[in-house]
Design an enzyme around this catalytic site. Structure first.
Site: not given
Length: 408
Positions: A221, A244
Site C-alpha cells: 500500500d 502505492h
C-alpha cells in the site's frame, strides 16, 4: 538539507551520543527481557516478560533505562507499553519479535503510549506474520470490517527516535503515528509483498514535527501516508517500491478532521509503484484544508500515475461518488520531478467541483512515457506531449483559477 532537517539530524545524533556515553559510563539501567522470563525459541509466548521488563524500566527513577531484546526469536501475542516514564527509555532490538499467526483482531500489536523520550533502536526485526492473515482482510467489501493490527503503533509520543529496525510482513500498517509530536524515523527497512492489503509502510495522523529519513520501504500500500491533522512533516531520502507511492489522504472521510499543513517530500525515489505523489480526498461534506505542500527532487522509475490529485477518491463501499469533495487543496508545488511513467497519463488532476484546487504549481517536470510495447523514443515523447496538452485542456475545462501554474 534545510534548517529544520539539520535540527532534527542534530537531535538524533545528540540522543544517540548520550545513550552511547551513558552505557560507556555505566549510567544506563539495563533490562534484559530474558531476566523477566522471555525465551527466544520462536515458540514460547514472551508477551508478559517483555511488558514486565518495560514496566520496570519505565518506573526506574531518573537517568536512562535500556530494554534489551537480544538475539533470538521472541513470540509476542501483543504488548502495550504505557508511560509516562520516569526517565529516557531505549528499546533496543537485536533479535526478532514475532507475532502470532492468524487474524488477531487487536488494535495494535506492539504499542507505545504516553512516553516523552523514547528510542527504538537496533538492527532487529518485527515480524508481523501478515501472510497468515491477509486473506481475512475484507475491508474493501465490508464497510463494518474490523482492522487487523498495526505492527508498531506510537500514540501520544514526544521527542523520540526510531532508528535502524526492520518491519516485515505486517498484518495491517507497519508503523502508525497518532497524536504525537517530534518523532524522527531514520534508516528503517519495511518489507512486504506488493499484494499485501492495507500494509502502509508509515502512516501519520493528528501529529506534528515528524521526520522520515533515509529509509527503504517496499510494501503493498502507501509507502508513506499522511492523514488528517498531519502538520510539519518531512519525508526525505526515502526509496519506495513496490507500493502505492507517497500519499496525503484520504482526507474528508470522517467528521471534524483537522487541516493538513506543511508537508515536504524531498529527494525520494519511487520505483515500480502503482502511484507516485498523490493527494486524495473523499467525496463528502467534511470541510478542511490541505495546504503548504511541496514535492521536490523526486525520481520516478517506471511508475504508474506519477503525479495525482484525486478529489473523488473512494476505496471501499459506503461512499457516494455523486457527491463532491469539500476539502480545499491549495498552495501545492510539484518541482523537479523526473524519470519514467508506466502510464501515458503522467499528470492526473481531478479537483473538487465544490472547492476547486487553488495555487497548484508545476516546475521542471520531466517524465517520459516508458510504455510496455517497445515504442521508439521519438514516439514516446510525442505521446507524452499529447498527454500534457490533454491535461492543460482538462484544467481549462474544470474552470480552475488562473494561478494554476505550469512552468517549463
Amino acid at each position: 538539507m534545510d534548517s529544520r532537517q539539520l535540527c532534527m539530524s542534530f537531535f538524533i545524533f545528540f540522543f544517540l551520543v548520550l545513550a552511547k556515553e551513558g552505557r560507556a559510563q555505566g549510567a544506563d539501567r539495563i533490562f534484559d527481557i530474558r531476566k523477566f522470563g522471555a525465551i527466544g525459541d520462536g515458540k514460547s509466548d514472551s508477551s508478559k516478560a517483555i511488558q514486565d521488563a518495560f514496566a520496570s524500566a519505565c518506573n526506574a527513577a531518573g537517568g536512562r533505562s535500556r530494554i534489551v531484546v537480544p538475539l533470538g526469536t521472541f513470540v509476542v501475542k501483543s504488548a502495550v507499553f504505557n508511560g509516562p516514564c520516569k526517565g529516557w527509555i531505549e528499546f533496543s532490538v537485536g533479535g526478532i519479535i514475532k507475532a502470532l499467526a492468524g487474524p488477531v483482531n487487536d488494535d495494535g500489536w506492539v504499542v507505545f503510549r504516553h512516553i516523552d523520550g523514547l528510542a527504538i533502536t537496533g538492527n532487529g526485526k518485527f515480524d508481523g506474520l501478515g501472510q497468515s492473515a491477509w486473506n481475512f482482510n475484507n475491508c474493501k467489501k465490508n464497510p463494518n470490517c474490523r482492522d487487523l493490527p498495526t505492527s508498531i503503533q506510537l500514540e501520544f509520543i514526544e521527542n523520540s527516535v526510531v532508528s535502524g529496525i526492520s518491519s516485515l510482513n505486517s498484518k495491517y500498517f507497519h508503523i502508525k503515528i497518532l497524536q504525537s509530536n517530534s518523532i524522527t524515523i531514520d534508516g528503517v527497512g519495511i518489507t512486504a509483498p506488493e499484494n499485501s492489503p492495507n500494509a502502509d509502510g508509515i502512516h501519520i495522523s493528528n501529529s506534528q514535527n515528524i521526520r522520515i529519513l533515509n529509509s527503504i520501504i517496499s510494501t503493498g500500500d502507501d509507502c508513506v501516508s499522511m492523514g488528517a491533522g498531519s502538520t510539519n512533516i518531512l519525508v526525505y531520502n526515502v526509496t519506495c517500491g513496490p507500493g502505492h507511492g507517497i500519499s496525503i489522504g484520504s482526507l474528508g472521510k470522517y467528521d471534524n478532521e483537522a487541516d493538513v499543513n506543511g508537508i515536504t517530500v524531498d529527494k525520494c525515489t519511487l520505483s515500480g509503484t502503482s502511484n507516485g505523489l498523490r493527494i486524495k480526498t473523499w467525496p463528502s461534506d467534511v470541510q478542511m484544508t490541505a495546504y503548504n505542500i511541496t514535492f521536490n527532487d523526486v525520481v520516478m522509475d517506471n511508475t504508474y500515475n506519477p503525479i495525482i490529485i484525486d478529489q473523488q477518491y473512494c476505496s471501499s463501499k459506503g461512499c457516494d461518488q455523486s457527491r463532491s469533495s469539500s476539502v480545499q487543496i491549495k498552495d501545492v508545488w510539484f518541482k523537479n520531478i523526473r524519470g519514467t511513467s508506466k502510464s501515458q497519463s503522467a499528470v492526473n488532476i481531478q479537483c473538487s467541483r465544490r472547492f476547486p484546487c487553488y495555487d497548484i504549481n508545476f516546475s521542471n517536470i520531466n517524465l517520459l512515457y516508458g510504455g510496455p510495447d517497445g515504442k521508439t523514443k521519438k514516439e514516446l515523447e510525442e505521446k507524452f506531449c499529447v498527454g500534457v496538452m490533454a491535461l492543460i485542456e482538462k484544467l481549462k475545462s474544470q474552470s480552475l483559477p488562473n494561478n494554476f501554474n505550469l512552468e517549463n
